[in-house]
Structures are given as structure tokens and as C-alpha cells.
Design a protein around this motif. Structure first.
Motif, short mmCIF file in Angstrom:
data_model
loop_
_atom_site.label_atom_id
_atom_site.label_comp_id
_atom_site.label_asym_id
_atom_site.label_seq_id
_atom_site.Cartn_x
_atom_site.Cartn_y
_atom_site.Cartn_z
N THR A 13 33.26 35.38 41.79
CA THR A 13 33.30 34.11 43.10
C THR A 13 34.90 34.48 43.69
OG1 THR A 13 31.82 32.78 42.33
CG2 THR A 13 33.15 32.04 44.03
N LEU A 14 35.62 34.47 42.97
CA LEU A 14 37.20 34.36 43.48
C LEU A 14 37.65 35.86 43.78
CD1 LEU A 14 38.91 31.93 40.87
CD2 LEU A 14 38.12 31.54 43.36
N VAL A 15 36.92 36.76 43.49
CA VAL A 15 37.48 38.18 43.71
C VAL A 15 37.86 38.56 45.30
CG1 VAL A 15 37.14 40.80 43.58
CG2 VAL A 15 37.19 39.21 41.49
N PRO A 16 36.94 38.13 46.03
CA PRO A 16 36.84 38.43 47.53
C PRO A 16 38.08 37.35 48.14
CG PRO A 16 34.77 38.09 46.99
CD PRO A 16 35.56 37.78 45.73
N LEU A 17 38.26 36.31 47.64
CA LEU A 17 39.28 35.53 47.93
C LEU A 17 40.62 35.60 47.81
CD1 LEU A 17 37.36 32.11 47.31
CD2 LEU A 17 37.32 33.38 49.49
N VAL A 18 40.82 36.01 46.30
CA VAL A 18 42.26 36.08 45.85
C VAL A 18 42.73 37.64 45.25
CG1 VAL A 18 42.65 33.60 45.69
CG2 VAL A 18 41.76 35.00 43.65
N GLY A 19 41.46 38.11 45.24
CA GLY A 19 42.06 39.67 44.34
C GLY A 19 41.56 39.47 42.99
N PRO A 20 41.47 40.85 42.44
CA PRO A 20 40.70 40.76 41.11
C PRO A 20 42.00 40.28 40.14
CG PRO A 20 41.35 42.99 42.00
CD PRO A 20 41.52 41.96 43.03
N GLN A 21 43.05 40.69 40.11
CA GLN A 21 44.30 40.16 39.23
C GLN A 21 44.32 38.51 39.38
OE1 GLN A 21 47.49 42.47 40.12
NE2 GLN A 21 47.04 44.00 38.38
N ARG A 22 44.39 38.03 40.26
CA ARG A 22 44.58 36.58 40.45
C ARG A 22 43.05 35.95 39.96
NH1 ARG A 22 47.94 32.62 40.47
NH2 ARG A 22 47.70 31.34 42.27
N ALA A 23 42.02 36.55 40.38
CA ALA A 23 40.78 35.79 39.91
C ALA A 23 40.52 35.82 38.45
CB ALA A 23 39.50 36.74 40.59
N ALA A 24 41.02 36.99 37.83
CA ALA A 24 40.91 37.00 36.25
C ALA A 24 41.82 36.01 35.63
CB ALA A 24 41.19 38.43 35.88
N ALA A 25 43.04 35.66 36.38
CA ALA A 25 43.90 34.80 35.76
C ALA A 25 43.72 33.37 36.02
CB ALA A 25 45.26 35.08 36.35
N LEU A 26 43.03 33.33 37.05
CA LEU A 26 42.33 31.93 37.28
C LEU A 26 41.28 31.40 36.47
CD1 LEU A 26 42.67 31.65 41.21
CD2 LEU A 26 44.11 30.32 39.48
N ALA A 27 40.62 32.65 36.01
CA ALA A 27 39.21 32.14 35.17
C ALA A 27 39.90 31.87 34.05
CB ALA A 27 38.55 33.52 35.13
N THR A 28 40.78 32.74 33.62
CA THR A 28 41.41 32.52 32.00
C THR A 28 41.82 31.19 31.84
OG1 THR A 28 41.75 34.98 31.77
CG2 THR A 28 43.07 33.34 30.37
N TRP A 29 42.58 30.77 33.01
CA TRP A 29 43.61 29.53 33.08
C TRP A 29 42.43 28.35 33.03
CZ3 TRP A 29 43.34 25.42 36.76
CH2 TRP A 29 43.95 24.37 36.60
#
Length: 77
Positions: free
Chosen positions: A11-27
Motif C-alpha cells: 500500500t505504501l510503495v506508490p506513496l513513499v517508494g519501496p525502501q521507505r515503505a519497507a522501513a515503515l512496515a518493519t517499524w
């Protein structure tokens, strides 16, 4: 990764990019301190229950019932 974190990442990839989305999901998966908070809430509930129990046990009616119960138990022994 859990199913929820994968869905969040997608869901977050289109909004913030793949790296940031992965970091947010981990957090978002991090539950550090959750156990401590649960113990804190449980302790507060126990203290509240103890307060109510103290009020009930010190009431004249309950005190009389307890004294009668102990007196009867001692008379039988």
C-alpha cells in the motif's frame, strides 16, 4: 514479514517508494515495550480491584459476616 506487513508495504510503495515503505512496515511490526505496557495496565487493574475489595471488606456488614464465620469455625473446632 507477516501478511499484514506485506499488505502495508504494498500500500505504501506508490506513496513513499519501496525502501521507505519497507522501513515503515518493519517499524510498524516492532512491539518493543508492548509487554511492559501490558504489565502496567494489569498492575493498575489489580490495584483498582484491591481498592474496591478493601472498601467492601471494611464495610460493617461484611465485617460482621466475617466475624460470625470465624466465630462459628472456632466453636466447631
Amino acid at each position: 514479514m507477516t501478511h499484514n506487513s506485506i499488505a502495508l508495504t504494498e500500500t505504501l510503495v506508490p506513496l513513499v517508494g519501496p525502501q521507505r515503505a519497507a522501513a515503515l512496515a518493519t517499524w510498524a511490526e516492532d512491539e518493543t515495550g508492548a509487554q511492559t505496557a501490558e504489565y502496567g495496565i494489569l498492575t493498575l487493574a489489580a490495584v483498582g480491584f484491591a481498592g474496591v475489595l478493601a472498601v467492601v471488606l471494611t464495610s460493617p456488614e461484611v465485617r460482621e459476616l466475617l466475624v460470625d464465620l470465624v466465630s462459628q469455625a472456632l466453636q466447631r473446632g
